[in-house]
Design a protein around this motif. Structure first.
Motif, mmCIF file in Angstrom:
data_model
loop_
_atom_site.group_PDB
_atom_site.id
_atom_site.type_symbol
_atom_site.label_atom_id
_atom_site.label_comp_id
_atom_site.label_asym_id
_atom_site.label_seq_id
_atom_site.Cartn_x
_atom_site.Cartn_y
_atom_site.Cartn_z
ATOM 1 N N LEU A 2 0.828 -1.207 0.000
ATOM 2 C CA LEU A 2 0.000 0.000 0.000
ATOM 3 C C LEU A 2 0.862 1.256 0.000
ATOM 4 C CD1 LEU A 2 -2.730 -1.079 2.586
ATOM 5 C CD2 LEU A 2 -2.901 -1.087 0.088
ATOM 6 N N THR A 3 0.432 2.236 -0.782
ATOM 7 C CA THR A 3 1.135 3.510 -0.864
ATOM 8 C C THR A 3 0.523 4.507 0.116
ATOM 9 O OG1 THR A 3 -0.342 4.378 -2.561
ATOM 10 C CG2 THR A 3 1.571 3.087 -3.299
ATOM 11 N N GLU A 4 1.207 5.625 0.305
ATOM 12 C CA GLU A 4 0.684 6.655 1.197
ATOM 13 C C GLU A 4 -0.636 7.212 0.671
ATOM 14 O OE1 GLU A 4 -0.148 9.200 4.170
ATOM 15 O OE2 GLU A 4 1.294 7.550 4.176
ATOM 16 N N SER A 5 -0.765 7.330 -0.645
ATOM 17 C CA SER A 5 -2.030 7.840 -1.187
ATOM 18 C C SER A 5 -3.178 6.871 -0.892
ATOM 19 C CB SER A 5 -1.912 8.080 -2.692
ATOM 20 O OG SER A 5 -1.676 6.869 -3.385
ATOM 21 N N GLN A 6 -2.897 5.576 -0.913
ATOM 22 C CA GLN A 6 -3.935 4.601 -0.581
ATOM 23 C C GLN A 6 -4.287 4.663 0.911
ATOM 24 O OE1 GLN A 6 -1.858 1.194 -2.396
ATOM 25 N NE2 GLN A 6 -3.657 0.902 -3.707
ATOM 26 N N LEU A 7 -3.292 4.900 1.747
ATOM 27 C CA LEU A 7 -3.569 5.024 3.172
ATOM 28 C C LEU A 7 -4.362 6.297 3.459
ATOM 29 C CD1 LEU A 7 -0.172 3.798 4.659
ATOM 30 C CD2 LEU A 7 -2.277 2.506 4.240
ATOM 31 N N GLN A 8 -4.137 7.327 2.687
ATOM 32 C CA GLN A 8 -4.955 8.534 2.826
ATOM 33 C C GLN A 8 -6.393 8.262 2.395
ATOM 34 O OE1 GLN A 8 -2.931 11.635 0.650
ATOM 35 N NE2 GLN A 8 -1.156 11.616 2.027
ATOM 36 N N GLN A 9 -6.552 7.438 1.334
ATOM 37 C CA GLN A 9 -7.888 7.020 0.922
ATOM 38 C C GLN A 9 -8.578 6.240 2.049
ATOM 39 O OE1 GLN A 9 -10.064 7.319 -1.420
ATOM 40 N NE2 GLN A 9 -11.351 5.497 -1.254
ATOM 41 N N LEU A 10 -7.852 5.345 2.693
ATOM 42 C CA LEU A 10 -8.397 4.584 3.811
ATOM 43 C C LEU A 10 -8.803 5.516 4.951
ATOM 44 C CD1 LEU A 10 -8.984 1.898 5.261
ATOM 45 C CD2 LEU A 10 -6.565 1.819 5.915
ATOM 46 N N GLU A 11 -7.975 6.500 5.224
ATOM 47 C CA GLU A 11 -8.276 7.456 6.290
ATOM 48 C C GLU A 11 -9.545 8.240 5.970
ATOM 49 O OE1 GLU A 11 -5.530 10.199 9.211
ATOM 50 O OE2 GLU A 11 -4.879 9.855 7.141
ATOM 51 N N ARG A 12 -9.703 8.638 4.724
ATOM 52 C CA ARG A 12 -10.925 9.357 4.326
ATOM 53 C C ARG A 12 -12.149 8.456 4.453
ATOM 54 N NH1 ARG A 12 -7.298 11.399 0.344
ATOM 55 N NH2 ARG A 12 -7.971 9.817 -1.159
ATOM 56 N N LYS A 13 -11.977 7.181 4.105
ATOM 57 C CA LYS A 13 -13.089 6.234 4.228
ATOM 58 C C LYS A 13 -13.499 6.087 5.689
ATOM 59 C CE LYS A 13 -15.853 2.919 2.688
ATOM 60 N NZ LYS A 13 -16.954 3.156 1.737
ATOM 61 N N TYR A 14 -12.525 5.987 6.566
ATOM 62 C CA TYR A 14 -12.818 5.915 7.988
ATOM 63 C C TYR A 14 -13.587 7.152 8.443
ATOM 64 C CZ TYR A 14 -9.677 1.909 8.894
ATOM 65 O OH TYR A 14 -9.089 0.676 8.943
ATOM 66 N N THR A 15 -13.184 8.303 7.965
ATOM 67 C CA THR A 15 -13.849 9.551 8.347
ATOM 68 C C THR A 15 -15.315 9.526 7.930
ATOM 69 O OG1 THR A 15 -11.784 10.813 8.193
ATOM 70 C CG2 THR A 15 -13.840 12.059 8.059
ATOM 71 N N ARG A 16 -15.596 9.032 6.728
ATOM 72 C CA ARG A 16 -16.983 8.952 6.266
ATOM 73 C C ARG A 16 -17.782 7.945 7.093
ATOM 74 N NH1 ARG A 16 -14.299 9.423 1.207
ATOM 75 N NH2 ARG A 16 -14.382 7.164 0.835
ATOM 76 N N ILE A 17 -17.154 6.818 7.413
ATOM 77 C CA ILE A 17 -17.832 5.815 8.234
ATOM 78 C C ILE A 17 -18.176 6.399 9.601
ATOM 79 C CG2 ILE A 17 -17.459 3.647 9.494
ATOM 80 C CD1 ILE A 17 -15.838 2.688 7.074
#
Length: 294
Positions: free
Chosen positions: A127-142
């Motif tokens: 996983l790249t940092e951009s993908q981890l940022q995507q995961l973080e945004r997903k968590y925020t929406r959840i």
């Protein structure tokens, strides 16, 4: 019984496909859904991580292999669990018997988690940092959705929401409930130790831990074997929390669930228990068909 196969889901969001596989197999939702699980799971995971061109074929292949393993190794065990449930359904049950069922389901979920760990580790270290940022945004929406659904509601509205969910599940399993049974569900909800704020805090803690773990893999170029060991420890901490307030709360919730399931089932009529047995038999037939279709 009001068997809470649903209660045993959400074992580890970092490898959420495990939950989907077990829930569909154990609850026997739709044969087509189970057979299409790799595709459904891929898009579910992609919503969290936004796979790149190199990851996509590997993830799809691993999901296909995971389903094949689950079909061959786990579905026969789920048949056994459904047969145990059918044996219990016609008579009164104890909280101990319901807890035994819950623990057996938990064991099956953990077996699936362990099977997925090597592939999960290979993915995690890629996983790249951009993908981890995507995961973080997903968590925020959840988290925002959870706040809207639970934390922004009054205690009365929270209880009303839980009661409606329990009522829907119970009537789907047993058929229409009478006034006394509905009152029992309301009482169980009112006296519950469930606190959505505690669940929210624990979920966010898990999210932070997952992000920290994945970013460490990324920064340190962690070998897959070491990543697998770390993921395994993470999953076990979720399944069996270390001593402390959250572990105490989890144990209290499980004991409460076992008591409430038994108490409610023991208030059902012979006709309702017969409906439950027929539903469980239907589940068993579906799972047998799935296991036979290699």
């Amino acid at each position: 019984m009001r068997i809470s196969l649903i209660r045993c889901a959400k074992l580890a969001r970092i490898i959420g496909v495990l939950v989907l596989a077990s829930a569909l197999a154990a609850c026997s939702a739709v044969k087509l859904a189970y057979n299409n699980l790799p595709e459904v799971s891929y898009w579910w995971l992609d919503g969290y991580l936004d796979f790149d061109g190199a990851q996509t074929p590997r993830v799809r292949d691993e999901l296909d292999q995971l389903l094949a393993w689950h079909r061959q190794n786990e579905l026969p065990r789920i048949v056994g669990l459904l047969q145990k449930a059918q044996a219990l359904a016609p008579r009164d049950v104890t909280p101990g018997q319901t807890c035994e069922m819950v623990n057996e389901i938990r064991t099956r979920l953990l077996a699936l988690a362990e099977r997925a760990e090597p592939a999960g580790a290979e993915l995690a270290v890629s996983l790249t940092e951009s993908q981890l940022q995507q995961l973080e945004r997903k968590y925020t929406r959840i988290n925002a959705d959870y706040r809207k659904d639970w934390l922004d509601r009054s205690i009365e509205k929270q209880r009303e929401k839980r009661y409606e969910k329990f009522l829907e599940r119970s009537e789907d399993f047993y058929g229409r409930l009478d006034a006394e049974q509905r009152d029992l569900l309301k009482l169980q909800v009112a006296r519950s130790v469930f606190d959505p704020r505690e669940l929210d805090a624990e979920r966010k803690r898990r999210q932070r831990e997952a992000l920290t773990l994945l970013r460490r893999f990324n920064a340190q170029k962690t070998p897959p074997a070491d990543a697998q060991a770390a993921i395994h420890a993470y999953v076990l901490r979720i399944a069996d929390p270390p001593p402390g307030p959250w572990r105490d709360r989890q144990q209290a919730l499980q004991q409460e669930a076992c008591h409430d399931i038994a108490e409610f089932h023991n208030q059902t009529s012979a006709a309702q228990r017969d409906k439950a047995m027929r539903r469980l038999q239907s589940y068993e037939n579906d799972v047998r068909d799935l296991a036979a279709s290699q």
